[in-house]
Design an enzyme around this catalytic site. Structure first.
Site: not given
Ligand code: FRU
Length: 482
Positions: A34, A36-37, A53, A97, A160-161, A214, A297
């Protein structure tokens, strides 16, 4: 029973992986598992680094690692070992992230250490952490972690982030947070990346712009400052905010003396189905380049059956237009992808369906350019990956100036249409990138961009131009297999 445990988390089926019909030809994706970001975008010692991610052990989101690819040219990417693995006290439940910055010859990653705050995993206690590397490949977490161990009183454990940048002798950091269902961005300053002083809230929702912000990013562009965020919880409003979450921006002026950001309205950066958690960086030539997660998402991901899930968009350069809106253009390096020229026609009148090329494998990875002149057709469009049963339709309606991306017959997957109104122009310039399970449409040098995942089946390779209710004048039609 470790094996069963893996299966529950979505074990990777190697056989399916080899056959994957939706695996990308030229976009960044994980070898398996998987993603993501996009995270930690940086040019370090000449190389472009992109982290993301990543959950390597399954096709669903899980304890987050940082996957890693790097490239000399933003086109040819090589995979490197996982850069960050969760499990230490500060990032027990995930390395979330964050961003990257060079300091004294090292490349530093500033990321969120994720810990669940309760056994039911309903609330979080997130802190900010640091890791560094001298070779850009092997990273060591700082013994000083966490570098920000508590959230500010205006925020919460959803904190976060971090995005870090340098100005003069200082580093600045923003992070996303929320309190009482109001999404916010908070600001810090440091002289060494380890000790941070809290400066306050940079921006927050007025109540309509989401319960959590985010992946914030903040940068100068065209004499202004841009705050880019990925808010959760904005209600749909006509053609706007149709995705579950959005990525968009505010344009404003920032005063470093008073730490004051005055900004205007929120604008979505991309109007397709699948664009989120975008991050930018400035490269050595001064370009501001952005990459997004090319998924959404809670949207079905049929590629999970092939042992992988998720991908990143093409790198795009950002520009600020005179009307105060951002344009995104694919970086020029991408022309290196062109393999074979398929079509080159300087003038073409489309008065009915016109197959641009017979059904052909080469039409699964494609770049296409054309100019659409003002014409008497009510509708003009292009069908991609079409066959007897499937098609993804890009359609422009002259009277309303609305561009629609319709993937409801696109194949497997979530379907649905997205619409966006184009500015008034005599000529509309299109640039389209098609990969095996995505389409990215850039109109008028990126004034509007639509990015969506599509899941066509193998036999549907057609490309067709069409016009209805009159003829459409097309100029400078060019296309390449990629
Ligand atoms: C955004 C998010 C971030 C977080 C990450 C977790 O898509 O939700 O806020 O750091 O993904 O995977």
């Amino acid at each position: 029973m470790a094996f069963d445990h893996h299966r529950m988390n979505g074990e990777i089926d190697r056989e399916a992986r080899r056959k994957g019909r939706w695996r990308f030809g030229y976009h960044i994706m994980a070898p398996s598992g998987w993603i993501n970001d996009p995270n930690g975008l940086v040019q370090y010692k000449g190389m472009y680094h992109v982290f993301f991610q990543h959950y390597p052990n399954g096709v669903e989101w899980g304890p987050m690692h940082w996957g890693h690819v790097a490239s000399r040219d933003l086109v040819n990417w090589k995979h490197y070992p996982i850069a960050l693995t969760p499990g230490d006290a500060c990032d027990r439940d995930g390395c979330f992230s964050g961003s990257a910055i060079e300091k004294e010859g090292e490349v530093c990653l500033i990321y969120t250490g994720h810990r669940y705050a309760d056994a039911a995993k309903k609330s979080s206690d997130q802190v900010q952490c640091l890791a560094a590397s001298r070779d850009g490949i092997n990273f060591e977490k700082s013994p000083d972690n966490p570098i920000i161990g508590t959230h500010p009183k205006e925020g919460s454990g959803d904190f976060r982030d971090p995005k870090v940048w340098r100005r003069g002798d200082h580093f600045y950091l923003i992070a996303g947070t929320c309190k009482d269902h109001i999404g916010k961005v908070v600001l810090y300053r440091s002289s060494n990346l380890k000790n941070w002083t809290y400066l306050g809230v940079l921006a927050q929702s007025d109540g309509k712009l989401g319960y959590m912000w985010e992946c914030p990013d903040f940068f100068a562009l065209g004499g202004k400052h841009i705050l880019m965020i990925s808010p959760q919880g904005i209600e749909p409003d006509g053609d706007l905010y149709q995705n579950l979450h959005q990525t968009g921006y505010f344009v404003g002026n920032f005063d470093y003396e008073h730490m004051q950001f005055d900004y205007g309205d929120f604008t979505e950066l991309d109007n397709g189905h699948d664009f989120y958690a975008a991050q930018s960086f400035q490269d050595n030539s001064g370009r501001r380049i952005v990459i997004g997660w090319m998924d959404m998402w809670d949207s079905p991901m049929p590629e999970q059956a092939e042992g992988w899930a998720g991908a990143l968009t093409l790198p795009r350069e950002l520009h600020l237009s005179e009307n105060g809106k951002i344009r995104m253009t694919p970086v020029p390096e991408l022309t290196q992808l062109r393999k074979r020229e398929l079509v080159h026609e300087s003038e073409l009148l489309i008065s009915e369906n016109r197959s641009f090329h017979r059904l052909n494998e080469e039409l699964m990875e494609l770049e296409m350019l054309f100019d659409l002149k003002k014409s008497d057709a009510n509708q003009f469009g292009i069908k991609l990956r079409c066959g007897e049963t499937e098609e993804t339709v890009i359609q422009y309606e002259t009277a309303s100036r609305v561009l629609t991306l319709d993937r409801s017959k696109g194949g497997a997957g979530p379907g649905g249409t997205r619409r966006t109104k184009l500015p008034e122009h005599d000529t509309l310039k299109f640039r389209i990138y098609l990969d095996r399970s995505s389409v990215e449409i850039f109109v008028n040098d990126g004034e509007k961009v639509m990015t969506s995942r599509i899941y066509p089946r193998e036999q549907n390779h057609g490309v067709q131009l069409f016009a209805r209710g009159g003829g459409a004048q097309v100029q400078n039609l060019r296309s390449w297999s990629l």
